[in-house]
Design a protein around this motif. Structure first.
Motif: not given
Lengths: 454, 168
Positions: A208-218, A229-241
């Motif tokens: 889960l930690e890796r997913i948060i980290h990778h999402l932030t980077d993505l 726009a990619a940051l807006a999208y991926a940062s929402m996913r990172a927040e959910e994680a």
């Protein structure tokens, strides 16, 4: 042969230097003159270890071509804090400013650019020093350890339980990696096997930690190429994680989560999360790989060749994106739970981005197969003595921990953060690129300052 | 790009949903008014990490995600201390960072305030005072406000900024 770490211990008889390779550890007791021979000719990544050996213990390194201080910046008094006679609570007095000689390239029209330690964003402090010919980067030096908190020394004299909250916070975004390895050490010290269920719970949170980290980077990698726009999208996913992390551990970063007894994870919450995120990231992948102007920035930017990735003993995503199949999870336990090593041989920003994206899907699959984990109480190590080491593969790469205990108290703690290796290889990616691409290249590696500086 | 706009329309504004209930709405309105009144519409924050574990920075970055979207309240993280009203200081203030933190503070034009973020700068985190640590920050800088937590959640940071704005 891969170099993992090089560090020293001080015992009654004097100093001993341990050099840890992937297949063996060499130990050497030092004579009274406290000198060692440099191995930096064969292993360039030994340079920082050897400079640290000098700062920490006062060990002289023969044949070193770089003997500048590493941890001790311009105002440090002359002292070696890892020596046993040095009191951790000593108050240092600032000494007169002694300039640090940076690595530079000289020549007609060549100029230097200094960046940091305080950067123009919400980032950790560190210094980058460029030699420029116009926009082209000729050379870059990484200078760190602004965040040097003296944690190795701080932990001496503590029990593993007392050390836990500190180790948990060495590097906030790699807390699980540190705790997972520390838990292995606790079990080894108690001479008790760590059950698959216990390991499984830690592995779940580590994924889960890796997913948060990778999402932030993505999100941040495209953002640094001007695609917000990619940051807006991926940062929402990172927040959910991160909210899932809070739901599972009671804390958004999972600090101290691997210390206590846990009956098991909320399987339904994890399953729902995995299902939703997999859908969302499939959409993200289709979207992001269909934007030629973005991929044009990624392709052939910041190349680290496989030869150099091996030569500099890099780890983690940086190594795997240069075609080096190196992952501490590559064992029966993790393979049985859906793990597969992801590599890419291009070695550029695009490769590091792709490896992260593909690893994210692997991690999601692993999470679904790690739902039966539970955590027993931490074994009693109150009279444990000896030396113990452990590895974990965090989002940033391979972490190595070494703990020496004497009657349950830490007498030496050493951590080699994955970023300690990768920072030393960062400059290899710069020549041939323009300085405006530095943030993009740096972000594609996404290295830790806190873990590196310790 | 058509995929993106489809998704954009389907998704709508996420800031309004989940736990972002009426309480946060009221809080945000209050915060927006305070920013307007005291800082002519915008509050500029220079975040400085003086030796944290990076969790505080991660939470400050989270403030920009669409769930929190701090900037729409007129609060922005700025690149230079010379553009800032407030220094948001995280970390234990290491021996190596102290001169740079003082330098950054000197570069902020007056009137200026320092807000400490998280348990580190007030030495409440598990890190012990030792040779490499110069904290607590209050011994080196005038602290106007403190936001506790290890790390403080994005909600707690927004609330902390609101309390600060109410104080000055």
């Amino acid at each position: 042969m891969r170099l993992i770490a090089r560090f020293a211990l001080e015992e009654n008889e004097g100093l001993e230097v341990l050099t840890v390779y992937a297949d063996r550890t060499e130990r050497m007791r030092l004579e009274a003159d406290e000198r060692i021979d440099s191995i930096a000719g064969r292993h360039p990544a030994a340079i920082w270890f050897e400079r640290k050996l000098h700062d920490d213990f006062g060990i002289a390194v023969d044949g070193a071509f770089d003997s500048r201080p590493l941890l001790h910046h311009e105002r440090w008094p002359k002292l070696h804090p890892m020596r046993k006679h040095f009191d951790a609570r000593t108050v240092l007095s600032s000494h007169p400013f002694k300039p640090y000689p940076y690595e530079t390239v000289a020549g007609d029209g060549v100029f230097e650019v200094s960046v940091g330690p305080i950067h123009a964003g919400i980032i950790e402090p560190g210094h980058f020093h460029f030699s420029q010919a116009g926009e082209d980067m000729l050379h870059q030096e990484v200078r760190h350890f602004y965040k040097y908190r003296g944690i190795e020394k701080m932990l001496e004299g503590k029990t593993l339980e007392q050390a836990w909250p500190i180790v948990s916070r060495i590097s906030g975004n790699a807390s699980m990696a540190y705790q997972h390895a520390l838990r292995d050490i606790a079990f080894a010290a108690a001479n008790k096997p760590r059950s698959d269920r216990d390991r499984g719970y830690g592995a779940l949170l580590l994924e889960l930690e890796r997913i948060i980290h990778h999402l932030t980077d993505l999100g941040f990698i495209p953002n640094d190429a001007g695609f917000g726009a990619a940051l807006a999208y991926a940062s929402m996913r990172a927040e959910e994680a991160r909210r899932l992390m809070r739901r599972l551990t009671g804390h958004r970063f999972g600090f101290d989560a691997l210390r206590d007894t846990v009956p098991g994870a909320d399987a339904e919450a994890v399953r729902t999360f995995v299902r939703t995120l997999r859908e969302q990231m499939r959409w993200f992948e289709a979207w992001i790989t269909d934007i030629p102007s973005l991929l044009d920035r990624f392709d052939t930017t910041g190349v680290l060749t496989r030869f150099k990735a091996l030569k500099y003993n890099t780890v983690g995503v940086v190594a795997r994106a240069s075609g080096v199949a190196l992952d501490r999870r590559d064992d029966d336990f993790h393979r049985a739970r859906g793990f597969e090593t992801v590599t890419d041989d291009r070695g550029d920003v695009a490769a590091r981005f792709t490896v992260r994206l593909r690893e994210l899907f692997v991690s999601l699959e692993m999470m679904e197969k790690l739902l039966d984990g539970a955590q027993e109480s931490l074994p009693d190590t109150s009279d444990a003595s000896g030396e113990f080491e452990a590895y974990s593969e965090g989002a940033l790469g391979e972490l190595y921990l070494f703990v020496q205990l004497n009657n349950g108290r830490i007498t030496r703690f050493f951590a080699r953060d994955p970023s300690f290796m990768n920072w030393q290889a960062l400059h290899l990616m710069m020549p041939g690129n323009i300085i405006a691409d530095f943030p993009l290249i740096n972000k594609s590696c996404d290295l830790s300052y806190a873990g590196n500086d310790l | 790009m058509i995929q993106f706009w489809e998704k954009r329309l389907q998704t709508g504004i996420v800031t309004e949903h989940k736990e972002y209930d009426e309480r946060m709405k009221a809080l945000r309105r209050e915060l927006k008014d305070a920013v307007k009144k005291k800082f002519a519409g915008s509050l500029a924050i220079r975040m400085v990490d003086s030796g944290s574990c990076n969790a505080c920075e991660a939470e400050c970055n989270a403030l920009s995600n669409p769930y929190y979207d701090l900037e729409r309240l007129g609060i922005a993280f700025v690149a230079s201390p010379r553009h800032a009203d407030v220094m948001l200081l995280s970390g234990v203030l290491t021996f190596n960072m102290l001169p740079h933190v003082l330098d950054a503070y000197a570069q902020i034009p007056a009137p200026k305030w320092v807000i400490t973020l998280g348990d580190c700068p007030v030495m409440q985190a598990p890190f012990e005072k030792g040779f490499a640590i110069e904290g607590p920050a209050g011994e080196h800088l005038p602290i106007a406000h403190h936001i506790p937590g290890c790390p403080p959640s994005p909600d707690a940071i927004i609330e902390g900024l609101l309390t600060f704005l109410g104080k000055i």
